[in-house]
Design an enzyme around this catalytic site. Structure first.
Site, PDB file in Angstrom:
ATOM      1  CE  LYS A   1      -4.017  -2.378   6.321  1.00 34.87           C
ATOM      2  NZ  LYS A   1      -2.693  -2.642   6.916  1.00 34.87           N
TER       3      LYS A   1
ATOM      4  N   GLY B   1       0.817  -1.205   0.000  1.00 38.64           N
ATOM      5  CA  GLY B   1       0.000   0.000   0.000  1.00 38.64           C
ATOM      6  C   GLY B   1       0.848   1.250   0.000  1.00 38.64           C
ATOM      7  CB  THR B   2       4.097   2.069   1.629  1.00 40.51           C
ATOM      8  OG1 THR B   2       3.617   1.663   2.911  1.00 40.51           O
ATOM      9  CG2 THR B   2       4.970   3.287   1.780  1.00 40.51           C
TER      10      THR B   2
ATOM     11  CG  HIS C   1      -7.767   1.014   8.300  1.00 40.65           C
ATOM     12  ND1 HIS C   1      -7.877   1.933   9.328  1.00 40.65           N
ATOM     13  CD2 HIS C   1      -6.487   0.576   8.332  1.00 40.65           C
ATOM     14  CE1 HIS C   1      -6.717   2.055   9.942  1.00 40.65           C
ATOM     15  NE2 HIS C   1      -5.860   1.245   9.350  1.00 40.65           N
TER      16      HIS C   1
ATOM     17  CB  SER D   1      -2.933  -1.753   2.638  1.00 34.20           C
ATOM     18  OG  SER D   1      -1.998  -2.640   3.234  1.00 34.20           O
TER      19      SER D   1
END
Length: 369
Positions: A187, A54-55, A161, A182
């Protein structure tokens, strides 16, 4: 101990990974393409780009904006995991903090509108714990900003999220903004690690597809040097191994989401009116994913001690980012966040809870602390 998080892995994941090993194709290949097609169908948006975290998706989204200038700012919330805001710093842009709405713990859109300026290049909104920000209201703010300043800041939705969440019946990822999901281990939908960037237009999608692999067209004849890099990128792509895990978990994630929501509804009913505890405000026009179940409590240290003694893991998902020393020079007054931060607690709400577990959580809280 009832855990706050637990990794969800489909029983078919091992077989799918074994198939990838047998294929000899461990990098980005046919499983990535299959996974992207499946994700596009789920979200109702064909313009998806898988990445290795996700980053990476956040970094790629910011990289698609114009090159940063000295005064460029990105408006963001300090109530998020550090990845959201460190991506802004990595892109050479300045963070301007926006306050938090104490009722929902998402971005305070009144404060956002006040802070949009000629230096604002982008806005990152976080769907905290999987509860969607009011996207129609956000669009209205951008309309007014465009009329006042002559430009429209880009919006990046941090959906880390929020897999499966929707706003007015439409899944997040399909509301006309760049969105980043993410697929990290904890998750709802996990690939072991991975992420997804969704785009609102074909031109951005094409650029993102190139820039997730150094800006190189992977279909070009690279062995003969028959390619050109117009916009450089970095190595942000997903692998077939991660995609195989994701494809397996797509088969089970809907049932897990159902259980998260069912457990949250149980808490909504059973924790209403408990002295010293306040529930978050939610609107019927959006459906959250309940990554965790956040509440506000009086005397948080005593609450933590009570929960720990009862074998229930509860705590903070993330520290407020503006308190870190590396961004001390950016601190500003955030009365909304100040009013709730010391009262916030995340409770376990996931698919792993039994009926007895959630009843134990409720009974423990209702007995006082």
């Amino acid at each position: 101990m009832i855990p706050l998080f637990k990794v969800a892995v489909s029983p078919t994941a091992l077989d799918r990974v074994a198939e990838v090993f047998a294929s000899g194709y461990l990098g980005q290949g046919p499983r990535v393409a299959e996974f992207e097609s499946a994700l596009a169908a789920r979200l109702g948006n064909p313009r998806v780009v898988s990445v290795h975290s996700g980053t990476s998706g956040l970094c790629l989204a910011l990289r698609l904006l114009d090159a940063p200038e000295e005064r460029d700012e990105v408006l963001s919330t300090p109530l998020t995991f550090e990845a959201t805001n460190w991506a802004i710093l990595a892109d050479g842009r300045r963070i301007t903090w926006v306050d938090v709405d104490p009722a929902t713990l998402t971005m305070d859109l009144d404060d956002l509108e006040r802070k949009i300026s000629p230096a604002t290049r982008a806005i990152i909104v976080v769907h905290w714990t999987g509860y969607p920000v009011d996207l129609d209201r956000l669009a209205g703010i951008l309309d007014r900003a465009e009329r006042e300043h002559g430009f429209r800041p880009a919006v990046i939705e941090d959906c880390a999220h929020a897999w499966g969440a929707s706003y007015r019946g439409v899944p997040l990822g399909s509301h006309g903004n760049m969105c980043v999901f993410s697929f990290q281990a904890l998750k709802h939908l996990t690939c072991g690690d991975g992420g997804l960037l969704t785009l609102p237009g074909d031109e951005l999608h094409e650029r993102a597809m190139l820039r997730r692999f150094y800006g190189i067209d992977r279909t070009a004849d690279r062995l003969r040097g028959a390619y050109d890099v117009a916009e450089w990128g970095l190595k942000w792509h997903m692998t077939d191994l991660n995609a195989a895990i994701g494809l397996a978990n797509l088969e089970t994630v809907d049932e897990q989401l159902r259980l998260h929501r069912e457990n949250a509804a149980f808490y909504d009913k059973e924790l209403t009116g408990v002295p010293g505890l306040e529930l978050l405000q939610r609107s019927p026009d959006r459906e959250g994913s309940f990554y965790v179940y956040d509440v506000k409590v009086d005397d948080r240290p005593a609450f933590h001690r009570k929960m720990e003694a009862a074998g229930i893991m509860a705590g903070l998902v993330s520290r407020r980012n503006d308190e870190h020393s590396c961004v001390a020079h950016l601190r500003t007054s955030l009365p909304g966040l100040d009013s709730v931060y010391d009262r916030m607690v995340s409770l376990p709400v996931g698919w792993w809870l039994t009926e007895q577990d959630r009843e134990h959580v409720v009974a423990t809280i209702r007995s006082g602390w």
